[in-house]
Design a protein around this motif. Structure first.
Motif, mmCIF file in Angstrom:
data_model
loop_
_atom_site.group_PDB
_atom_site.id
_atom_site.type_symbol
_atom_site.label_atom_id
_atom_site.label_comp_id
_atom_site.label_asym_id
_atom_site.label_seq_id
_atom_site.Cartn_x
_atom_site.Cartn_y
_atom_site.Cartn_z
ATOM 1 N N ASN A 52 -16.879 -55.879 -28.953
ATOM 2 C CA ASN A 52 -17.966 -55.007 -28.509
ATOM 3 C C ASN A 52 -18.745 -55.616 -27.339
ATOM 4 O OD1 ASN A 52 -17.233 -53.263 -30.481
ATOM 5 N ND2 ASN A 52 -18.903 -53.749 -31.890
ATOM 6 N N ASN A 53 -19.011 -56.923 -27.462
ATOM 7 C CA ASN A 53 -19.741 -57.593 -26.386
ATOM 8 C C ASN A 53 -18.972 -57.545 -25.075
ATOM 9 O OD1 ASN A 53 -21.926 -58.201 -27.969
ATOM 10 N ND2 ASN A 53 -21.119 -60.199 -28.602
ATOM 11 N N HIS A 54 -17.662 -57.809 -25.161
ATOM 12 C CA HIS A 54 -16.837 -57.775 -23.956
ATOM 13 C C HIS A 54 -16.801 -56.372 -23.352
ATOM 14 C CE1 HIS A 54 -14.864 -61.738 -23.457
ATOM 15 N NE2 HIS A 54 -15.291 -61.906 -24.693
ATOM 16 N N ALA A 55 -16.664 -55.401 -24.229
ATOM 17 C CA ALA A 55 -16.604 -54.020 -23.738
ATOM 18 C C ALA A 55 -17.892 -53.658 -23.001
ATOM 19 C CB ALA A 55 -16.364 -53.063 -24.897
ATOM 20 N N LYS A 56 -18.993 -54.173 -23.552
ATOM 21 C CA LYS A 56 -20.276 -53.903 -22.907
ATOM 22 C C LYS A 56 -20.345 -54.563 -21.532
ATOM 23 C CE LYS A 56 -23.387 -52.940 -26.665
ATOM 24 N NZ LYS A 56 -24.165 -53.584 -27.747
ATOM 25 N N MET A 57 -19.844 -55.786 -21.485
ATOM 26 C CA MET A 57 -19.847 -56.509 -20.216
ATOM 27 C C MET A 57 -19.035 -55.762 -19.158
ATOM 28 S SD MET A 57 -19.517 -60.367 -21.718
ATOM 29 C CE MET A 57 -18.823 -61.095 -20.229
ATOM 30 N N VAL A 58 -17.910 -55.246 -19.575
ATOM 31 C CA VAL A 58 -17.075 -54.479 -18.653
ATOM 32 C C VAL A 58 -17.861 -53.288 -18.127
ATOM 33 C CG1 VAL A 58 -15.002 -53.068 -18.405
ATOM 34 C CG2 VAL A 58 -14.912 -55.162 -19.752
ATOM 35 N N GLY A 59 -18.492 -52.615 -19.043
ATOM 36 C CA GLY A 59 -19.264 -51.440 -18.660
ATOM 37 C C GLY A 59 -20.375 -51.782 -17.676
ATOM 38 N N GLN A 60 -21.077 -52.876 -17.966
ATOM 39 C CA GLN A 60 -22.193 -53.271 -17.102
ATOM 40 C C GLN A 60 -21.695 -53.710 -15.729
ATOM 41 O OE1 GLN A 60 -24.040 -56.120 -19.658
ATOM 42 N NE2 GLN A 60 -25.217 -54.570 -20.772
ATOM 43 N N ALA A 61 -20.600 -54.465 -15.717
ATOM 44 C CA ALA A 61 -20.032 -54.933 -14.460
ATOM 45 C C ALA A 61 -19.602 -53.759 -13.599
ATOM 46 C CB ALA A 61 -18.851 -55.857 -14.737
ATOM 47 N N LYS A 62 -18.960 -52.783 -14.241
ATOM 48 C CA LYS A 62 -18.496 -51.602 -13.511
ATOM 49 C C LYS A 62 -19.670 -50.831 -12.915
ATOM 50 C CE LYS A 62 -13.958 -49.836 -14.741
ATOM 51 N NZ LYS A 62 -13.233 -48.788 -15.464
ATOM 52 N N ALA A 63 -20.719 -50.755 -13.707
ATOM 53 C CA ALA A 63 -21.890 -50.014 -13.244
ATOM 54 C C ALA A 63 -22.469 -50.653 -11.986
ATOM 55 C CB ALA A 63 -22.941 -49.959 -14.349
ATOM 56 N N LYS A 64 -22.345 -51.983 -11.910
ATOM 57 C CA LYS A 64 -22.862 -52.691 -10.737
ATOM 58 C C LYS A 64 -21.852 -52.699 -9.599
ATOM 59 C CE LYS A 64 -25.692 -55.874 -13.448
ATOM 60 N NZ LYS A 64 -25.534 -57.162 -14.155
ATOM 61 N N GLY A 65 -20.683 -52.144 -9.855
ATOM 62 C CA GLY A 65 -19.667 -52.064 -8.823
ATOM 63 C C GLY A 65 -18.903 -53.360 -8.623
ATOM 64 N N GLN A 66 -18.966 -54.254 -9.664
ATOM 65 C CA GLN A 66 -18.242 -55.519 -9.553
ATOM 66 C C GLN A 66 -16.777 -55.329 -9.946
ATOM 67 O OE1 GLN A 66 -20.572 -57.791 -12.240
ATOM 68 N NE2 GLN A 66 -22.158 -58.311 -10.717
ATOM 69 N N ASN A 67 -15.963 -56.290 -9.548
ATOM 70 C CA ASN A 67 -14.551 -56.257 -9.924
ATOM 71 C C ASN A 67 -14.395 -56.712 -11.375
ATOM 72 O OD1 ASN A 67 -11.817 -57.239 -10.370
ATOM 73 N ND2 ASN A 67 -11.529 -56.725 -8.201
ATOM 74 N N LEU A 71 -12.002 -59.845 -16.243
ATOM 75 C CA LEU A 71 -12.620 -59.595 -17.546
ATOM 76 C C LEU A 71 -11.654 -58.827 -18.452
ATOM 77 C CD1 LEU A 71 -15.367 -60.477 -18.404
ATOM 78 C CD2 LEU A 71 -16.306 -58.299 -17.667
ATOM 79 N N LEU A 72 -11.006 -57.846 -17.898
ATOM 80 C CA LEU A 72 -10.070 -57.030 -18.667
ATOM 81 C C LEU A 72 -8.909 -57.873 -19.188
ATOM 82 C CD1 LEU A 72 -9.834 -53.586 -16.833
ATOM 83 C CD2 LEU A 72 -11.169 -54.249 -18.809
ATOM 84 N N GLN A 73 -8.433 -58.783 -18.354
ATOM 85 C CA GLN A 73 -7.345 -59.680 -18.760
ATOM 86 C C GLN A 73 -7.708 -60.439 -20.025
ATOM 87 O OE1 GLN A 73 -4.364 -61.083 -16.807
ATOM 88 N NE2 GLN A 73 -4.329 -58.962 -16.099
ATOM 89 N N GLN A 74 -8.928 -60.989 -20.057
ATOM 90 C CA GLN A 74 -9.385 -61.773 -21.214
ATOM 91 C C GLN A 74 -9.399 -60.931 -22.492
ATOM 92 O OE1 GLN A 74 -13.289 -63.339 -20.549
ATOM 93 N NE2 GLN A 74 -12.753 -64.222 -18.551
ATOM 94 N N VAL A 75 -9.943 -59.768 -22.364
ATOM 95 C CA VAL A 75 -10.194 -58.948 -23.537
ATOM 96 C C VAL A 75 -8.898 -58.444 -24.158
ATOM 97 C CG1 VAL A 75 -11.471 -56.981 -24.406
ATOM 98 C CG2 VAL A 75 -12.314 -58.214 -22.437
ATOM 99 N N LYS A 76 -7.934 -58.164 -23.318
ATOM 100 C CA LYS A 76 -6.676 -57.604 -23.816
ATOM 101 C C LYS A 76 -6.028 -58.475 -24.879
ATOM 102 C CE LYS A 76 -4.546 -54.233 -20.840
ATOM 103 N NZ LYS A 76 -3.811 -53.974 -19.595
ATOM 104 N N LYS A 77 -6.195 -59.796 -24.715
ATOM 105 C CA LYS A 77 -5.557 -60.732 -25.653
ATOM 106 C C LYS A 77 -6.136 -60.613 -27.055
ATOM 107 C CE LYS A 77 -5.047 -64.073 -21.962
ATOM 108 N NZ LYS A 77 -5.847 -65.155 -21.382
ATOM 109 N N MET A 78 -7.385 -60.222 -27.142
ATOM 110 C CA MET A 78 -8.043 -60.169 -28.452
ATOM 111 C C MET A 78 -7.474 -59.087 -29.353
ATOM 112 S SD MET A 78 -11.928 -60.406 -27.106
ATOM 113 C CE MET A 78 -12.414 -59.530 -28.600
#
Length: 425
Positions: A52-67, A71-78
């Motif tokens: 959940n925390n990672h998913a939130k980070m992805v969402g926040q990063a995207k909102a800021k227009g960051q690449n 992050l996605l690579q890390q989360v996929k392994k979980m």
RNA sequence: GGAGAGAUGGCUGAGUGGUUGAAAGCGGCGGUCUUGAAAACCGUUGAGUCCUUUCGGGCUCCGGGGGUUCGAAUCCCUCUCUCUCCGCCA
């Protein structure tokens, strides 16, 4: 169902209490499952939290227009560990639930400890057994010339069914009407009509499933499985399933007439003669949904309501407190009413009144809102026959027979029989 | 049986991929006001579960089940139930 917390806290005591019923609680197995559950649940919830925390980070990063590629690579392994843990946890949880669903209720402290029905305790007796100065006939012999027809029933359905004709059919209907009238007019019950076919969830709620499936008649239709109700307790009690009731609505008191269907798989050879133990019989049922603190008062009250019917019909009976060994699966305490049957020269069960405390309520998630805390709390549920109509008919035939094998109609029933006073061929 | 529309907290009802466990209203609870009540106003208010002595924190849940995705009330599949119309029917 028992409170899992209670078993966790003190499995030994629970086990001892269950043992008084002649049932065993496998404490070792419970603790094994419980340990596994705990470990897996903690692990699973940690993983979910991380995801959940990672998913939130992805969402926040995207909102800021960051690449977000890295992050996605890390989360996929979980994903895999989480899925694996989830499966294991679900398996253990399922096993634990099945285990809990098979444990009977804990007897109330006032229930006499015993090993068999012989240890049931007589609480009170009402009237002396009926004295007849001739050899009494049983209800089968009495009923035959009056229209009690087992041959016709066997042709239509098979063994353990009955056809009632003429005045006997009318007498049965009169009994139903009479009982419902007394309970609604004098005892404050709400009359209710319910389905006679119930789903598996309902039968689980009142405790017939999963353990007593063989006692039920099942109806299969496509994927789903339905059951003929073995008592309207099932339908009526399940009205409050998954409900949160306002405290001022309690107590709920229902009276319901229904046919009951029992396969009686475990009773082959018992009461094969007559209509004492049939696959189908009529019953007027009483159900109370009450505040937990009031359930034992309610049990006395409900029992007295059932007794009242026997008193008005002037049928001798006694009240038995069932001992631990004779209690039904869901019951914490039960009074049986036993009516005198002259032909058998003994008392036979005609009503069973039980407090299940929160055993059924927990299975059903039937709750009320406690005004003190504002929180939902489990209700207590009670049920009792008021009365078994088929057996009441038998009792009337046998207790009200005369030398000519004619049946005198109890006074209170005469208005329900168009003033008829005697049934004769 | 045929065609269509729905299912969201105690209730009504918004919400079509990223702090949404969820707007708003009703109801409930607490308070202000009042001699009291009502009204008005302010605040508060989902359930289950796990860890923790406490404080507190986590997880799950938007009809059931399954799937897609880093992420689902929201997308897909499936089942159940409800409603509307047609047909049939006690």
């Amino acid at each position: 169902m028992l409170d899992p917390k209670l078993i966790r806290q003190d499995a030994e005591t629970v086990s001892k209490k269950i043992a008084t019923r002649g049932a065993a609680l496998d404490v070792a197995r419970f603790q094994l499952l419980e340990d596994q559950r705990k470990t897996l649940q903690i692990k699973l919830q940690e993983l979910q939290n991380e995801r959940n925390n990672h998913a939130k980070m992805v969402g926040q990063a995207k909102a800021k227009g960051q690449n977000v590629d890295e992050l996605l690579q890390q989360v996929k392994k979980m994903g895999d560990t989480l899925k694996d843990t989830e499966e294991k946890f679900n398996q253990v949880q399922t096993e634990l639930n099945q285990f809990l669903a098979m444990i009977p209720n804990i007897p109330h402290e006032s229930v006499p400890i015993g090993k068999s029905e012989k240890d049931n305790k007589v609480i009170r007796t009402w009237r002396e057994p009926t004295k007849l100065n001739f050899t009494p006939k049983d209800h089968v012999d009495l009923g035959a010339p009056l229209g009690m027809d087992f041959a016709a029933a066997a042709k239509i359905s098979g063994a353990r069914f009955v056809v009632l004709r003429n005045q006997l059919a009318k007498l049965q209907r009169a009994l139903v009407q009479f009982m419902i009238d007394v309970h609604t007019r004098e005892h404050g019950y709400q009359e209710i009509y319910v389905p006679f076919i119930a789903n598996a969830d309902s039968l689980f709620g009142t405790g017939q499933l999963p353990k007593f499936k063989e006692d039920l008649f099942a109806i299969k239709r496509d994927e789903s499985e339905w059951y003929l109700i073995p008592t309207s307790e099932v339908s009526v009690t399940n009205i409050v399933r998954d409900e949160i009731i306002e405290a001022d609505q309690l107590p709920l008191k229902f009276v319901c007439h229904s046919p009951c269907f029992r396969s009686e798989a475990g009773s082959y050879g018992k009461d094969t003669r007559g209509m004492i133990r049939n696959h189908q019989f009529e019953k007027v049922e009483l159900v109370h949904i009450v505040h937990p603190e009031k359930s034992y008062d309610a049990l006395e009250e409900l029992t007295s309501h059932a007794e009242k019917i026997l008193q008005l019909l002037e049928l001798p009976y006694r009240v038995m407190a069932l001992c631990t060994a004779d209690l039904g699966f869901a019951a914490a305490k039960t009074y049986d009413l036993e009516v005198w049957l002259p032909s058998q020269n003994c008392y036979r069960e005609i009503s069973s009144c039980s407090n299940t405390e929160n055993f059924q309520a927990r299975r059903m998630q039937a709750r009320f809102r406690d005004p003190k805390t504002g929180k939902p709390e489990l209700v207590h549920t009670l049920n009792g026959s008021g009365l078994a109509v088929g057996r009441t008919l038998v009792a009337i035939l046998e207790n009200y027979q005369d030398e000519k094998a004619e049946i005198h109609i109890p006074k209170v029933l005469q208005p329900y029989m168009n003033g008829l006073t005697v049934i004769k061929p």
